[in-house]
Design an enzyme around this catalytic site. Structure first.
Site, PDB file in Angstrom:
ATOM      1  N   ARG A 146       0.675  -3.852 -14.007  1.00  0.00           N
ATOM      2  CA  ARG A 146       1.612  -4.810 -14.682  1.00  0.00           C
ATOM      3  C   ARG A 146       2.199  -3.877 -15.719  1.00  0.00           C
ATOM      4  NH1 ARG A 146       0.029  -7.999 -18.695  1.00  0.00           N
ATOM      5  NH2 ARG A 146      -1.696  -8.688 -17.546  1.00  0.00           N
TER       6      ARG A 146
ATOM      7  N   TYR B 224      26.784 -17.328 -13.838  1.00  0.00           N
ATOM      8  CA  TYR B 224      25.352 -18.602 -12.644  1.00  0.00           C
ATOM      9  C   TYR B 224      24.937 -19.455 -12.774  1.00  0.00           C
ATOM     10  CZ  TYR B 224      21.739 -17.369  -9.315  1.00  0.00           C
ATOM     11  OH  TYR B 224      20.780 -17.925  -8.794  1.00  0.00           O
TER      12      TYR B 224
ATOM     13  N   ASP C 282      26.276  -9.919 -18.073  1.00  0.00           N
ATOM     14  CA  ASP C 282      25.528  -9.706 -16.813  1.00  0.00           C
ATOM     15  C   ASP C 282      26.595  -9.230 -16.193  1.00  0.00           C
ATOM     16  OD1 ASP C 282      25.011 -10.658 -14.176  1.00  0.00           O
ATOM     17  OD2 ASP C 282      24.385 -12.766 -14.576  1.00  0.00           O
TER      18      ASP C 282
ATOM     19  N   LYS D 145      21.121  -8.802  -6.117  1.00  0.00           N
ATOM     20  CA  LYS D 145      22.720  -8.158  -4.910  1.00  0.00           C
ATOM     21  C   LYS D 145      22.667  -7.433  -4.476  1.00  0.00           C
ATOM     22  CE  LYS D 145      21.749 -12.260  -6.201  1.00  0.00           C
ATOM     23  NZ  LYS D 145      22.515 -13.146  -7.348  1.00  0.00           N
TER      24      LYS D 145
HETATM   25  C1  PLP Z   1      21.786 -13.651  -8.338  1.00  0.00           C
HETATM   26  C2  PLP Z   1      21.995 -14.086  -9.481  1.00  0.00           C
HETATM   27  C3  PLP Z   1      21.591 -14.673 -11.330  1.00  0.00           C
HETATM   28  C4  PLP Z   1      20.168 -14.162 -10.800  1.00  0.00           C
HETATM   29  O1  PLP Z   1      19.112 -13.152 -10.280  1.00  0.00           O
HETATM   30  P1  PLP Z   1      18.514 -13.745  -8.836  1.00  0.00           P
HETATM   31  O2  PLP Z   1      17.539 -12.226  -8.722  1.00  0.00           O
HETATM   32  O3  PLP Z   1      18.913 -14.579  -7.695  1.00  0.00           O
HETATM   33  O4  PLP Z   1      17.122 -13.832 -10.319  1.00  0.00           O
HETATM   34  C5  PLP Z   1      22.065 -13.611 -11.753  1.00  0.00           C
HETATM   35  N1  PLP Z   1      23.409 -13.511 -12.648  1.00  0.00           N
HETATM   36  C6  PLP Z   1      24.211 -13.689 -11.204  1.00  0.00           C
HETATM   37  C7  PLP Z   1      25.534 -13.008 -11.353  1.00  0.00           C
HETATM   38  C8  PLP Z   1      23.769 -13.543 -10.165  1.00  0.00           C
HETATM   39  O5  PLP Z   1      25.078 -13.746  -9.305  1.00  0.00           O
END
Ligand code: PLP
Length: 379
Positions: free
Chosen positions: A46, A98, A170, A195
């Site tokens: 961990r 998001y 982000d 992504k």
């Molecule tokens: C998908 C997404 C998230 C969340 O990420 P996860 O890997 O699904 O937890 C956060 N911000 C954006 C812009 C996203 O497209």
């Protein structure tokens, strides 16, 4: 080091025990110590895992940051950042972001006394006006999901830096290939690695990148104390994904641009949301802070009919109807009922996210095939 070389070599060194060129999947929960407290830097998985260490080095290198941390999902990475705060602290964030981030903020953290103030961050003076003595964090998303709004990262950093307010971006939609917020003055970059960084729709993961050693220490403490760490197999998959990020992103951008222009010239299509159009309100800033415009875009039909939008969403054959984005294959999504359903309807409408909006994650298939598919679906 040039971009292409960096993505291929980021974080990885031949394995010291065998010379294996690829970082092995260290599928282990613990490590044998020579004597109590005497070990090789790895005690319990961990806290540390060599596959994860290699990936965290890669995360740092690709964002031109000093440190990277890997989490079990994008929202787990965001969750760790908010856990830096205490009751009474305020966060200024975008009113268009998001849906899962909005849900985490409103449904999980508000009840712990953290306040979230939603503003249109594309106008930096809205952020300036919302700052109080309790503001501890500005959370940006640019381009935003799904409306492709652009916020000037350097202008926001110029506002938050002198006040010692943390600023996080982000960077999921842009990826470090197109935009590096830390170079523009951000304190933290967050990715849904799920992504583009993973890139193959086969892993859920998140990351944080930062320059400050103090911030790294605090976030590492949260990472090991709260335990939202990714497994070594997932880290291996992302190490592999990053090696082709530059190749994939070039293809995503090229296909995204072709499809954006094709949609805009289609008689049945109304507004197309894509920051590469010169009349997009964020175009000037996008060209300043991004290398290209990416593979994400949204659009509405000219008649703005929800029934028609539903028919298009169910008629594509190559574009798969699914949440998520950033994989090599193209996806089509209905934000109002899918990715952004966790945002109340009146909030969505107020922020310009209509019930008929369709979002595309343009993959790296042949652009002509993708356009043929959209043509037959739109009719
Ligand atoms: C998908 C997404 C998230 C969340 O990420 P996860 O890997 O699904 O937890 C956060 N911000 C954006 C812009 C996203 O497209």
């Amino acid at each position: 080091m040039k971009e292409a070389t960096k993505y291929i070599h980021a974080g990885t060194e031949p394995d010291p025990s065998t010379g294996a060129i690829m970082t092995p999947i260290y599928q282990t929960s613990t490590y044998v110590q020579q004597a109590p407290g005497k070990h090789k830097g790895y005690e319990y998985a961990r806290s540390q895992n060599p596959t994860r260490t290699a990936l965290e080095r890669a995360f740092a290198e690709i964002e031109n940051a000093a440190y990277g941390l890997a989490f079990s999902s994008g929202v787990a990475a965001t969750d760790a950042v908010i856990k830096l705060l205490a009751p009474g602290d305020e966060v200024i964030c975008a009113n268009d972001m998001y849906g899962g981030t909005y849900r985490l903020f409103t449904k999980v953290f508000e009840k712990f006394g953290i306040r979230f103030i939603y503003v249109d961050t594309t106008n930096v003076s809205n952020i300036a006006n919302a700052i109080t003595a309790n503001t501890k964090l500005v959370w940006l998303e640019t381009p935003t999901n799904p409306l492709m709004n652009i916020t000037d990262i350097a202008a926001v950093a110029a506002l938050t830096r002198p006040k010692n307010i943390l600023m996080a971006v982000d960077n999921t939609f842009a990826t470090p290939f197109l935009q590096r917020p830390i170079e523009l003055g951000a304190d933290l970059v967050m990715h849904s690695v799920t992504k583009y960084l993973g890139g193959h729709s086969d892993v859920i993961q998140g990351s944080l990148m930062m320059n400050s050693p103090e911030l790294r220490e605090k976030l590492y403490f949260i990472q090991k104390s709260c335990g939202a760490v990714p497994g070594p197999m997932d880290c291996f998959l992302v190490l592999r994904g990053i090696k082709t990020l530059h190749v994939r992103m070039k293809a995503h951008c090229e296909n995204g641009a072709k499809i954006a222009h094709w949609l805009r010239n289609h008689s049945k299509i109304g507004k197309v949301y894509w920051p590469g159009f010169e009349d997009h309100p964020g175009y000037r800033i996008a060209t300043k802070q991004m290398a290209d415009f990416g593979g994400m875009l949204s659009f509405v039909l000219k008649n703005d009919s929800v029934e028609e939008a539903m028919r298009v969403l169910s008629s594509t054959k190559l574009f798969a109807l699914a949440e998520s984005l950033g994989g090599v294959e193209s996806l089509i999504n209905h934000p109002a009922s899918m990715t952004h359903a966790s945002i109340p309807r009146e909030e969505r409408i107020k922020n310009g996210l209509s019930d008929s909006l369709i979002r595309l994650s343009v993959g790296i298939e042949d652009a002509d095939d993708l356009i043929d598919d959209l043509r037959q679906a739109i009719g």
